[in-house]
Design a protein around this motif. Sequence first.
Motif, PDB file in Angstrom:
ATOM      1  N   PHE A   1     -10.381  11.365   8.320  1.00  0.00           N
ATOM      2  CA  PHE A   1      -9.467  10.226   8.285  1.00  0.00           C
ATOM      3  C   PHE A   1      -9.611   9.440   9.578  1.00  0.00           C
ATOM      4  CE2 PHE A   1      -7.648  13.357   5.475  1.00  0.00           C
ATOM      5  CZ  PHE A   1      -7.195  12.610   4.399  1.00  0.00           C
ATOM      6  N   SER A   2      -9.658   8.125   9.454  1.00  0.00           N
ATOM      7  CA  SER A   2      -9.767   7.265  10.622  1.00  0.00           C
ATOM      8  C   SER A   2      -8.932   6.013  10.402  1.00  0.00           C
ATOM      9  CB  SER A   2     -11.236   6.912  10.898  1.00  0.00           C
ATOM     10  OG  SER A   2     -11.819   6.283   9.764  1.00  0.00           O
ATOM     11  N   PHE A   3      -8.903   5.137  11.392  1.00  0.00           N
ATOM     12  CA  PHE A   3      -8.134   3.899  11.309  1.00  0.00           C
ATOM     13  C   PHE A   3      -8.548   3.093  10.071  1.00  0.00           C
ATOM     14  CE2 PHE A   3      -7.486  -0.590  12.342  1.00  0.00           C
ATOM     15  CZ  PHE A   3      -6.180  -0.576  12.795  1.00  0.00           C
ATOM     16  N   PRO A   4      -7.618   2.511   9.296  1.00  0.00           N
ATOM     17  CA  PRO A   4      -6.195   2.353   9.595  1.00  0.00           C
ATOM     18  C   PRO A   4      -5.294   3.419   9.002  1.00  0.00           C
ATOM     19  CG  PRO A   4      -6.750   0.979   7.734  1.00  0.00           C
ATOM     20  CD  PRO A   4      -8.031   1.682   8.129  1.00  0.00           C
ATOM     21  N   VAL A   5      -5.872   4.475   8.395  1.00  0.00           N
ATOM     22  CA  VAL A   5      -5.040   5.547   7.836  1.00  0.00           C
ATOM     23  C   VAL A   5      -4.307   6.294   8.942  1.00  0.00           C
ATOM     24  CG1 VAL A   5      -5.055   7.639   6.435  1.00  0.00           C
ATOM     25  CG2 VAL A   5      -6.589   5.753   5.869  1.00  0.00           C
ATOM     26  N   VAL A   6      -4.974   6.456  10.084  1.00  0.00           N
ATOM     27  CA  VAL A   6      -4.373   7.053  11.273  1.00  0.00           C
ATOM     28  C   VAL A   6      -4.597   6.076  12.429  1.00  0.00           C
ATOM     29  CG1 VAL A   6      -4.686   9.425  10.484  1.00  0.00           C
ATOM     30  CG2 VAL A   6      -6.512   8.322  11.809  1.00  0.00           C
ATOM     31  N   PRO A   7      -3.900   6.257  13.554  1.00  0.00           N
ATOM     32  CA  PRO A   7      -4.050   5.293  14.657  1.00  0.00           C
ATOM     33  C   PRO A   7      -5.494   5.198  15.167  1.00  0.00           C
ATOM     34  CG  PRO A   7      -2.097   6.639  14.988  1.00  0.00           C
ATOM     35  CD  PRO A   7      -2.833   7.234  13.822  1.00  0.00           C
ATOM     36  N   HIS A   8      -5.822   4.034  15.712  1.00  0.00           N
ATOM     37  CA  HIS A   8      -7.140   3.802  16.274  1.00  0.00           C
ATOM     38  C   HIS A   8      -7.445   4.845  17.351  1.00  0.00           C
ATOM     39  CE1 HIS A   8     -10.704   1.603  17.470  1.00  0.00           C
ATOM     40  NE2 HIS A   8     -10.287   1.612  18.725  1.00  0.00           N
ATOM     41  N   ALA A   9      -8.686   5.336  17.342  1.00  0.00           N
ATOM     42  CA  ALA A   9      -9.173   6.331  18.307  1.00  0.00           C
ATOM     43  C   ALA A   9      -8.486   7.678  18.142  1.00  0.00           C
ATOM     44  CB  ALA A   9      -9.015   5.831  19.746  1.00  0.00           C
ATOM     45  N   ARG A  10      -7.856   7.907  16.987  1.00  0.00           N
ATOM     46  CA  ARG A  10      -7.214   9.202  16.713  1.00  0.00           C
ATOM     47  C   ARG A  10      -7.746   9.774  15.399  1.00  0.00           C
ATOM     48  NH1 ARG A  10      -4.773  12.236  20.126  1.00  0.00           N
ATOM     49  NH2 ARG A  10      -3.031  12.793  18.752  1.00  0.00           N
ATOM     50  N   ALA A  11      -9.045   9.664  15.171  1.00  0.00           N
ATOM     51  CA  ALA A  11      -9.662  10.186  13.944  1.00  0.00           C
ATOM     52  C   ALA A  11      -9.500  11.693  13.871  1.00  0.00           C
ATOM     53  CB  ALA A  11     -11.142   9.812  13.905  1.00  0.00           C
ATOM     54  N   ARG A  12      -9.560  12.199  12.658  1.00  0.00           N
ATOM     55  CA  ARG A  12      -9.352  13.629  12.457  1.00  0.00           C
ATOM     56  C   ARG A  12      -9.929  14.079  11.130  1.00  0.00           C
ATOM     57  NH1 ARG A  12      -3.123  12.733  12.801  1.00  0.00           N
ATOM     58  NH2 ARG A  12      -4.031  11.192  14.209  1.00  0.00           N
ATOM     59  N   ILE A  13     -10.159  15.369  11.041  1.00  0.00           N
ATOM     60  CA  ILE A  13     -10.383  16.022   9.759  1.00  0.00           C
ATOM     61  C   ILE A  13      -9.121  16.825   9.473  1.00  0.00           C
ATOM     62  CG2 ILE A  13     -11.702  17.787   8.527  1.00  0.00           C
ATOM     63  CD1 ILE A  13     -14.158  16.935  10.129  1.00  0.00           C
ATOM     64  N   ARG A  14      -8.433  16.465   8.393  1.00  0.00           N
ATOM     65  CA  ARG A  14      -7.179  17.147   8.052  1.00  0.00           C
ATOM     66  C   ARG A  14      -7.498  18.354   7.171  1.00  0.00           C
ATOM     67  NH1 ARG A  14      -2.493  14.463   4.378  1.00  0.00           N
ATOM     68  NH2 ARG A  14      -4.128  14.771   2.827  1.00  0.00           N
ATOM     69  N   VAL A  15      -7.349  19.539   7.732  1.00  0.00           N
ATOM     70  CA  VAL A  15      -7.582  20.779   6.981  1.00  0.00           C
ATOM     71  C   VAL A  15      -6.251  21.238   6.395  1.00  0.00           C
ATOM     72  CG1 VAL A  15      -8.305  23.195   7.152  1.00  0.00           C
ATOM     73  CG2 VAL A  15      -9.514  21.425   8.441  1.00  0.00           C
ATOM     74  N   GLN A  16      -6.284  21.643   5.118  1.00  0.00           N
ATOM     75  CA  GLN A  16      -5.079  22.135   4.455  1.00  0.00           C
ATOM     76  C   GLN A  16      -5.345  23.530   3.903  1.00  0.00           C
ATOM     77  OE1 GLN A  16      -4.892  18.098   2.463  1.00  0.00           O
ATOM     78  NE2 GLN A  16      -2.743  18.719   2.308  1.00  0.00           N
ATOM     79  N   LEU A  17      -4.584  24.476   4.455  1.00  0.00           N
ATOM     80  CA  LEU A  17      -4.717  25.863   4.035  1.00  0.00           C
ATOM     81  C   LEU A  17      -3.920  26.123   2.770  1.00  0.00           C
ATOM     82  CD1 LEU A  17      -6.484  27.607   5.964  1.00  0.00           C
ATOM     83  CD2 LEU A  17      -5.301  25.779   7.208  1.00  0.00           C
TER      84      LEU A  17
END
Length: 396
Positions: free
Chosen positions: A356-372
């Motif tokens: 997930f990256s901008f604009p779904v999350v804030p700019h420069a705060r990209a992530r891979i959202r892991v769900q257990l």
Amino acid sequence: MYTIKNELTAALAEIENAGLTKRERLLTTPQGSHVTTTTGEALNFCANNYLGLADHPAVVAAAKDALDELGFGMASVRFICGTQEQHTLLERELSEFLGTEDTILYSSCFDANGGVFEVLCGEGDAIVSDELNHASIIDGVRLSRATRYRYRNADMDDLRAQLERMRGDGANRVLIATDGVFSMDGSIAPLREICDLAEEFGALVLVDDSHATGFVGPTGRGTPEACGVQDRVDIVTGTLGKALGGASGGFVSGHREIVALLRQRSRPYLFSNAVAPSVVAGSRAALRIARVSDDARATLRRNTELFRRLMTEAGFDLLPGQHPITPVMFPGDEGARQAGTIAEAMLRRGVYVVAFSFPVVPHARARIRVQLSAAHSEEDVRACVASFVASRDEVA
């Protein structure tokens, strides 16, 4: 000659050039901890299937039986001829589970949030919403004629300031809206402090508990239970599409008078088909399982703790927390590219995650959202971590 086709084509090209195009991967198997896509088999670490009930035999069997006994669809809204006995039974069972007076079903939680605010708050009223609330809350608040305020995520000083401003502006009815669990961060709202402020300022509290109902809290009753405020939250909205079977459908649960008024005035309820019989039956079965799923909730906690520990030891940057939503962070200007590249490399290794990256999350705060999930084994969790490490080393 200028046409809307040209305009839309340009908009799509802009999305593609920014690397923000969302592509749907096709599953060829039921939802579960192990799935098969058109590119091969994969461990699935990006579903909301927290208790592993999406393909549970008892849930599937209940849905099949309902198809035979009660048909495919209702072809009606609830107040005309779209209410079967099982609709009212599911509403009653959700109320009993959540400890509320009454519950009303919607076709989705998006519709539930879209239908609650304009009924309860109008001109002269005020709604204050956490800045990280789900899009459905944002849209629902916009549909009301109330004055809208926003406070910084989980910042109680800012919430107090907004409440003081609202009262100073002469607001009549005041409502505080928050996610119970913020879906991109996995953090839990400080509901005890929110309820304290609500009582001080005479405000209602609404909690969207979509990422909590069934598995957060000692008995799975969500963030109000986890925070010890079950009797202080006025309205809980939630979904049947995550831990409770993963199909579709949502609800609003709370004071009897609120639910009664929603049945009379809530537009998504009044003008949408009733939830399909098979979905109602499967959701009832899922709720029965969730009520007694202490072992599954314990497994989910162990899986989450193991993943967080192993990833931290491997040097990854995780947002703190205890929720099964575990964001693996890739900050900075290159973070979005790195997260996307690692996610693709992991899928080639048979582990399905999404960046997930901008604009779904804030700019420069990209992530891979892991769900257990409780359906993951310890071996699955360790394989996921190993894939993260190998993929990071590959793209470094």
